[in-house]
Design an enzyme around this catalytic site. Structure first.
Site, PDB file in Angstrom:
ATOM      1  N   ASN A  26      -1.959  -5.648  10.285  1.00  0.00           N
ATOM      2  CA  ASN A  26      -1.587  -6.710   9.352  1.00  0.00           C
ATOM      3  C   ASN A  26      -1.106  -7.916  10.154  1.00  0.00           C
ATOM      4  O   ASN A  26      -0.566  -7.754  11.250  1.00  0.00           O
ATOM      5  CB  ASN A  26      -0.434  -6.234   8.444  1.00  0.00           C
ATOM      6  CG  ASN A  26       0.032  -7.328   7.489  1.00  0.00           C
ATOM      7  OD1 ASN A  26      -0.780  -8.009   6.865  1.00  0.00           O
ATOM      8  ND2 ASN A  26       1.343  -7.515   7.381  1.00  0.00           N
ATOM      9  N   HIS A  66       1.594 -10.935   9.678  1.00  0.00           N
ATOM     10  CA  HIS A  66       2.715 -11.325   8.820  1.00  0.00           C
ATOM     11  C   HIS A  66       3.232 -12.685   9.288  1.00  0.00           C
ATOM     12  O   HIS A  66       3.430 -12.889  10.490  1.00  0.00           O
ATOM     13  CB  HIS A  66       3.813 -10.270   8.909  1.00  0.00           C
ATOM     14  CG  HIS A  66       4.995 -10.610   8.054  1.00  0.00           C
ATOM     15  ND1 HIS A  66       5.000 -10.418   6.695  1.00  0.00           N
ATOM     16  CD2 HIS A  66       6.185 -11.175   8.363  1.00  0.00           C
ATOM     17  CE1 HIS A  66       6.151 -10.841   6.205  1.00  0.00           C
ATOM     18  NE2 HIS A  66       6.885 -11.300   7.198  1.00  0.00           N
ATOM     19  N   LEU A 108       0.836  -1.200   0.000  1.00  0.00           N
ATOM     20  CA  LEU A 108       0.000   0.000   0.000  1.00  0.00           C
ATOM     21  C   LEU A 108       0.873   1.254   0.000  1.00  0.00           C
ATOM     22  O   LEU A 108       1.927   1.290   0.643  1.00  0.00           O
ATOM     23  CB  LEU A 108      -0.922  -0.015   1.214  1.00  0.00           C
ATOM     24  CG  LEU A 108      -1.919  -1.192   1.197  1.00  0.00           C
ATOM     25  CD1 LEU A 108      -2.471  -1.467   2.590  1.00  0.00           C
ATOM     26  CD2 LEU A 108      -3.046  -0.925   0.208  1.00  0.00           C
TER      27      LEU A 108
HETATM   28  N1  NHR Z   1       1.704  -1.884   2.881  1.00  0.00           N
HETATM   29  C1  NHR Z   1       2.480  -1.092   3.628  1.00  0.00           C
HETATM   30  N2  NHR Z   1       2.628   0.166   3.217  1.00  0.00           N
HETATM   31  N3  NHR Z   1       3.094  -1.505   4.755  1.00  0.00           N
HETATM   32  C2  NHR Z   1       2.963  -2.780   5.164  1.00  0.00           C
HETATM   33  O1  NHR Z   1       3.573  -3.160   6.268  1.00  0.00           O
HETATM   34  C3  NHR Z   1       2.170  -3.681   4.402  1.00  0.00           C
HETATM   35  C4  NHR Z   1       1.544  -3.188   3.240  1.00  0.00           C
HETATM   36  C5  NHR Z   1       0.784  -4.029   2.430  1.00  0.00           C
HETATM   37  C6  NHR Z   1       0.674  -5.363   2.747  1.00  0.00           C
HETATM   38  C7  NHR Z   1       1.319  -7.340   4.111  1.00  0.00           C
HETATM   39  C8  NHR Z   1       2.734  -7.879   3.816  1.00  0.00           C
HETATM   40  C9  NHR Z   1       2.991  -9.187   4.550  1.00  0.00           C
HETATM   41  O2  NHR Z   1       2.493  -9.398   5.655  1.00  0.00           O
HETATM   42  C10 NHR Z   1       1.319  -5.873   3.879  1.00  0.00           C
HETATM   43  C11 NHR Z   1       2.050  -5.039   4.724  1.00  0.00           C
HETATM   44  C12 NHR Z   1       2.637  -7.989   0.030  1.00  0.00           C
HETATM   45  C13 NHR Z   1       3.970  -7.823  -0.296  1.00  0.00           C
HETATM   46  C14 NHR Z   1       4.404  -7.759  -1.747  1.00  0.00           C
HETATM   47  O3  NHR Z   1       5.598  -7.749  -2.028  1.00  0.00           O
HETATM   48  C15 NHR Z   1       4.890  -7.697   0.730  1.00  0.00           C
HETATM   49  C16 NHR Z   1       4.468  -7.727   2.044  1.00  0.00           C
HETATM   50  C17 NHR Z   1       3.123  -7.873   2.364  1.00  0.00           C
HETATM   51  C18 NHR Z   1       2.208  -8.013   1.355  1.00  0.00           C
HETATM   52  N4  NHR Z   1       3.461  -7.668  -2.718  1.00  0.00           N
HETATM   53  C19 NHR Z   1       3.709  -7.564  -4.149  1.00  0.00           C
HETATM   54  C20 NHR Z   1       3.460  -6.137  -4.635  1.00  0.00           C
HETATM   55  O4  NHR Z   1       4.063  -5.783  -5.665  1.00  0.00           O
HETATM   56  C21 NHR Z   1       2.780  -8.437  -4.936  1.00  0.00           C
HETATM   57  C22 NHR Z   1       2.914  -9.885  -4.610  1.00  0.00           C
HETATM   58  C23 NHR Z   1       1.784 -10.742  -5.183  1.00  0.00           C
HETATM   59  O5  NHR Z   1       0.795 -10.207  -5.734  1.00  0.00           O
HETATM   60  O6  NHR Z   1       1.866 -11.968  -5.015  1.00  0.00           O
HETATM   61  O7  NHR Z   1       2.627  -5.408  -4.054  1.00  0.00           O
HETATM   62  O8  NHR Z   1       3.784 -10.031   4.052  1.00  0.00           O
HETATM   63  C1  GAR Z   2      -1.353 -16.088   6.080  1.00  0.00           C
HETATM   64  O1  GAR Z   2      -0.355 -17.010   6.447  1.00  0.00           O
HETATM   65  C2  GAR Z   2      -0.845 -14.671   6.256  1.00  0.00           C
HETATM   66  O2  GAR Z   2      -0.021 -14.515   7.367  1.00  0.00           O
HETATM   67  C3  GAR Z   2      -0.047 -14.506   4.995  1.00  0.00           C
HETATM   68  O3  GAR Z   2      -0.785 -15.153   3.989  1.00  0.00           O
HETATM   69  C4  GAR Z   2      -1.613 -16.157   4.573  1.00  0.00           C
HETATM   70  C5  GAR Z   2      -3.043 -15.833   4.239  1.00  0.00           C
HETATM   71  O4  GAR Z   2      -3.877 -16.899   4.596  1.00  0.00           O
HETATM   72  N1  GAR Z   2       0.124 -13.120   4.667  1.00  0.00           N
HETATM   73  C6  GAR Z   2       1.030 -12.711   3.817  1.00  0.00           C
HETATM   74  O5  GAR Z   2       1.862 -13.464   3.340  1.00  0.00           O
HETATM   75  C7  GAR Z   2       0.980 -11.257   3.460  1.00  0.00           C
HETATM   76  N2  GAR Z   2       1.957 -10.974   2.485  1.00  0.00           N
HETATM   77  P1  GAR Z   2      -5.445 -16.717   4.674  1.00  0.00           P
HETATM   78  O6  GAR Z   2      -5.881 -16.057   3.364  1.00  0.00           O
HETATM   79  O7  GAR Z   2      -5.983 -18.101   4.776  1.00  0.00           O
HETATM   80  O8  GAR Z   2      -5.760 -15.857   5.858  1.00  0.00           O
END
Ligand code: NHR
Ligand code: GAR
Length: 218
Positions: free
Chosen positions: A107, A109, A93
């Site tokens: 979130n 993680h 985001l």
């Molecule tokens: N946004 C911000 N600004 N800050 C955080 O801490 C966020 C966030 C959005 C999502 C979840 C996070 C996780 O728990 C989350 C935390 C997606 C990616 C990623 O690289 C990384 C971390 C998390 C979620 N996404 C790619 C992208 O280009 C797409 C990957 C895909 O579609 O499979 O956005 O891990």
């Molecule tokens: C969960 O393990 C969550 O922690 C992880 O994806 C899974 C979602 O499962 N999140 C991420 O990796 C964010 N980047 P769910 O859809 O069954 O809740």
């Protein structure tokens, strides 16, 4: 009663765990909307069947991240969420969106942060040979996976574990700590102080907690 919006991208088991908790007893929040960035997210179907409002905004329809995030915010705002819960939401985001929901977006993680921010956490934990792994609920800030930590749970990494075994062991504790963190938020007990989370004591004396009250005739 706090109004909760859930954002997800797939299966939605964390959403289901939260739904199960909000649906019973005295939970101080209700899920008012579930949104996804993909039309095929299974969690959206689950929400529909539970009679919850849903929306899908395909990120592919928005060439710029800022445009997607603006549309996401415009879609969410009519539901007047007090809290935005990212539950397996896979899009990073932009600062504009994160700042708008500062202090009211959580979130989960799948690692013990600050270890293994980003993606593929279980693969990376196995590759490093760590003996303890887990998950973290944190407030979302513009600094990816580095927001203030609310609660963590640890699980062992066992001999013979593959990604699937480890991921499902972590997922079981995700389903316990995420509803706990959301409950604390909805009770108004979480506060942010210099980037750290403080948990205020429960307003209820332990002896008066509803789950400890023995019904007449029991
Ligand atoms: N946004 C911000 N600004 N800050 C955080 O801490 C966020 C966030 C959005 C999502 C979840 C996070 C996780 O728990 C989350 C935390 C997606 C990616 C990623 O690289 C990384 C971390 C998390 C979620 N996404 C790619 C992208 O280009 C797409 C990957 C895909 O579609 O499979 O956005 O891990
Ligand atoms: C969960 O393990 C969550 O922690 C992880 O994806 C899974 C979602 O499962 N999140 C991420 O990796 C964010 N980047 P769910 O859809 O069954 O809740």
């Amino acid at each position: 009663m706090k109004r909760i919006a859930v954002l997800l991208s797939g299966r939605g088991s964390n959403f289901e765990a939260l739904l199960a908790c909000t649906a019973v007893g005295d939970f101080p929040g209700e899920i008012v909307v579930v949104g996804a960035n993909r039309t095929d997210a299974r969690g959206i179907e689950t929400a529909r069947q539970a009679g919850i409002a849903t929306f899908c905004l395909a990120h592919r329809d928005y060439p710029q991240r800022e445009e997607f995030d603006r549309a996401l915010r415009e879609t969410l705002e009519p539901y007047r969420p007090d809290l935005v819960v990212l539950a397996g939401f896979m899009r990073i985001l932009t600062p504009g969106f994160v700042d708008f929901y500062a202090g009211r977006m959580l979130n989960i993680h799948p690692s013990l942060l600050p270890a293994f921010p980003g993606l593929h956490t279980h693969e990376r934990a196995l590759a490093e040979g760590v003996r303890i792994h887990g998950c973290t609920v944190h407030f979302v800030t513009a600094d990816l996976d580095h927001g203030p930590i609310v609660i963590q749970a640890a699980v062992p990494v066992l001999p013979g574990d593959g990604v699937d075994e480890l991921a499902s062991r972590v997922l079981r504790v995700e389903h316990r700590i995420y509803p706990q963190a959301v409950r604390w938020f909805c009770e108004g007990r979480l506060s942010l102080n210099e980037g750290r989370v403080a948990l205020a004591p429960s307003a209820w004396p332990r002896s008066a907690m509803p789950e400890l009250v023995v019904p007449q005739g029991a």
